[in-house]
Design an enzyme around this catalytic site. Structure first.
Site, PDB file in Angstrom:
ATOM      1  N   LYS A  88      -3.057   3.881   6.557  1.00  0.00           N
ATOM      2  CA  LYS A  88      -3.014   2.439   6.768  1.00  0.00           C
ATOM      3  C   LYS A  88      -1.646   1.985   7.244  1.00  0.00           C
ATOM      4  CE  LYS A  88      -5.519   0.917   3.000  1.00  0.00           C
ATOM      5  NZ  LYS A  88      -5.548  -0.074   1.936  1.00  0.00           N
ATOM      6  N   THR A 134       0.837  -1.202   0.000  1.00  0.00           N
ATOM      7  CA  THR A 134       0.000   0.000   0.000  1.00  0.00           C
ATOM      8  C   THR A 134       0.869   1.248   0.000  1.00  0.00           C
ATOM      9  OG1 THR A 134      -1.765   1.159   1.178  1.00  0.00           O
ATOM     10  CG2 THR A 134      -0.146   0.079   2.544  1.00  0.00           C
ATOM     11  N   GLY A 190     -11.888   8.180   5.929  1.00  0.00           N
ATOM     12  CA  GLY A 190     -13.010   7.457   5.314  1.00  0.00           C
ATOM     13  C   GLY A 190     -14.331   7.679   6.043  1.00  0.00           C
ATOM     14  N   ASP A 230      -7.711  -5.345   1.939  1.00  0.00           N
ATOM     15  CA  ASP A 230      -8.793  -4.648   1.260  1.00  0.00           C
ATOM     16  C   ASP A 230      -9.930  -4.556   2.264  1.00  0.00           C
ATOM     17  OD1 ASP A 230      -9.651  -3.269  -0.988  1.00  0.00           O
ATOM     18  OD2 ASP A 230     -10.923  -4.930  -1.614  1.00  0.00           O
ATOM     19  N   LYS A 247      -8.977   3.567  18.400  1.00  0.00           N
ATOM     20  CA  LYS A 247      -9.470   2.935  17.178  1.00  0.00           C
ATOM     21  C   LYS A 247      -8.684   1.659  16.874  1.00  0.00           C
ATOM     22  CE  LYS A 247     -10.074   3.312  12.228  1.00  0.00           C
ATOM     23  NZ  LYS A 247      -9.868   4.034  10.972  1.00  0.00           N
ATOM     24  N   ASN A 288      -0.979   4.026   1.129  1.00  0.00           N
ATOM     25  CA  ASN A 288      -1.885   4.801   1.983  1.00  0.00           C
ATOM     26  C   ASN A 288      -1.230   5.026   3.353  1.00  0.00           C
ATOM     27  OD1 ASN A 288      -3.882   5.311   4.002  1.00  0.00           O
ATOM     28  ND2 ASN A 288      -5.478   4.643   2.573  1.00  0.00           N
ATOM     29  N   LYS A 289      -0.925   6.303   3.634  1.00  0.00           N
ATOM     30  CA  LYS A 289      -0.177   6.645   4.855  1.00  0.00           C
ATOM     31  C   LYS A 289      -0.959   6.303   6.132  1.00  0.00           C
ATOM     32  CE  LYS A 289       3.428   9.098   3.024  1.00  0.00           C
ATOM     33  NZ  LYS A 289       3.630   8.188   1.886  1.00  0.00           N
TER      34      LYS A 289
HETATM   35  P1  IMP Z   1      -9.111   0.129   1.725  1.00  0.00           P
HETATM   36  O1  IMP Z   1      -9.313  -1.164   1.027  1.00  0.00           O
HETATM   37  O2  IMP Z   1      -8.494  -0.042   3.081  1.00  0.00           O
HETATM   38  O3  IMP Z   1      -8.421   1.162   0.885  1.00  0.00           O
HETATM   39  O4  IMP Z   1     -10.527   0.709   2.058  1.00  0.00           O
HETATM   40  C1  IMP Z   1     -11.453   1.058   1.053  1.00  0.00           C
HETATM   41  C2  IMP Z   1     -12.328   2.163   1.559  1.00  0.00           C
HETATM   42  O5  IMP Z   1     -13.082   1.701   2.692  1.00  0.00           O
HETATM   43  C3  IMP Z   1     -11.573   3.392   2.061  1.00  0.00           C
HETATM   44  O6  IMP Z   1     -11.317   4.291   1.018  1.00  0.00           O
HETATM   45  C4  IMP Z   1     -12.551   3.964   3.059  1.00  0.00           C
HETATM   46  O7  IMP Z   1     -13.538   4.715   2.386  1.00  0.00           O
HETATM   47  C5  IMP Z   1     -13.193   2.723   3.650  1.00  0.00           C
HETATM   48  N1  IMP Z   1     -12.478   2.314   4.871  1.00  0.00           N
HETATM   49  C6  IMP Z   1     -11.630   1.268   5.028  1.00  0.00           C
HETATM   50  N2  IMP Z   1     -11.160   1.206   6.284  1.00  0.00           N
HETATM   51  C7  IMP Z   1     -11.737   2.233   6.930  1.00  0.00           C
HETATM   52  C8  IMP Z   1     -11.623   2.701   8.288  1.00  0.00           C
HETATM   53  O8  IMP Z   1     -10.906   2.168   9.141  1.00  0.00           O
HETATM   54  N3  IMP Z   1     -12.364   3.775   8.570  1.00  0.00           N
HETATM   55  C9  IMP Z   1     -13.165   4.411   7.670  1.00  0.00           C
HETATM   56  N4  IMP Z   1     -13.269   4.034   6.403  1.00  0.00           N
HETATM   57  C10 IMP Z   1     -12.567   2.934   6.036  1.00  0.00           C
END
Ligand code: IMP
Length: 205
Positions: A14, A9, A155, A71, A177, A11-12
């Site tokens: 994460k 990833t 998010g 994911d 969290k 994504n900072k």
């Molecule tokens: P990703 O697969 O972790 O990139 O998550 C996909 C999408 O789900 C993100 O762009 C957020 O919109 C939402 N999401 C995932 N994890 C979280 C969280 O811990 N809090 C809030 N939204 C989340």
């Protein structure tokens, strides 16, 4: 033996969560930014699992090292599971977190009580060169409130109150969290797997 694990990833948010949760496990976490660029994996799977496997295997194959991908998504049963696997792009291909929350609150405007139940899920895939990819999933149940509250996290955090709590995830500290998140629960399962198998493996650090 120290294991180098590539978090698949950029994504900072994460990376920060993952590295905190990995502290003390003897794992050296690297991100994709520590390696030469590779083409982005298109996340077009129909499930979290399909996307996680695709990402982890592509990165592990490219660099010949174990790779961990995740994911995640927010699932609202009363909306037939939406935003679901398309959580990042719920309000459109170029949307941001705020637009997703606006769309979600609008879609749930007429829903009350148990119809506002939702859960986050994270599926993690751990790909080892030459071995079967390991999958672990964590979930966090709660409800969607009717307005944004709090400034932490990212998010859907400002609209999600975990079951048994009175605060949204965005009103919690990152530490609070991390103790309950879907991601930390999936990661804890990955950590158990790694602890159990690390000694058996001869992985070059
Ligand atoms: P990703 O697969 O972790 O990139 O998550 C996909 C999408 O789900 C993100 O762009 C957020 O919109 C939402 N999401 C995932 N994890 C979280 C969280 O811990 N809090 C809030 N939204 C989340």
């Amino acid at each position: 033996m120290i294991l180098t694990l590539i978090a698949a990833t950029r994504n900072k948010h994460k990376l920060k969560e993952i590295s905190k949760l990995m502290r003390g496990t003897g794992i050296r976490l690297r991100s994709l930014d520590d390696y030469p660029p590779i083409p982005d994996v298109v996340e077009n799977g129909r499930t979290l699992e399909a996307n996680a496997i695709k990402k982890a295997e592509a990165v592990s194959k490219a660099f010949g090292q174990p790779a961990l991908s995740d994911d995640s998504g927010l699932f609202v049963p009363a909306l037939q599971g939406k935003p679901g696997v398309r959580s990042a792009r719920y309000a459109g291909p170029e949307c941001n977190y705020a637009a997703n929350n606006v769309k979600l609150l609008k879609a749930m405007k007429s829903l009350s009580g148990s119809k506002r139940k939702a859960y986050f899920a994270t599926t993690m895939a751990l790909a080892w060169p030459g071995e079967k990819t390991v999958i672990r999933t964590g979930t966090l149940s709660g409800k969607i409130i009717t307005e944004n509250r709090g400034r932490n996290g990212f998010g859907y955090d400002p609209v999600f109150v975990p079951a048994g709590y009175g605060k949204t995830l965005a009103e919690m500290t990152p530490k609070q969290k991390n103790q309950i998140s879907h991601r930390s629960r999936a990661l804890a399962k990955v950590a158990v797997y790694l602890r159990n198998t690390l000694e058996k493996k001869r992985v070059k650090g």
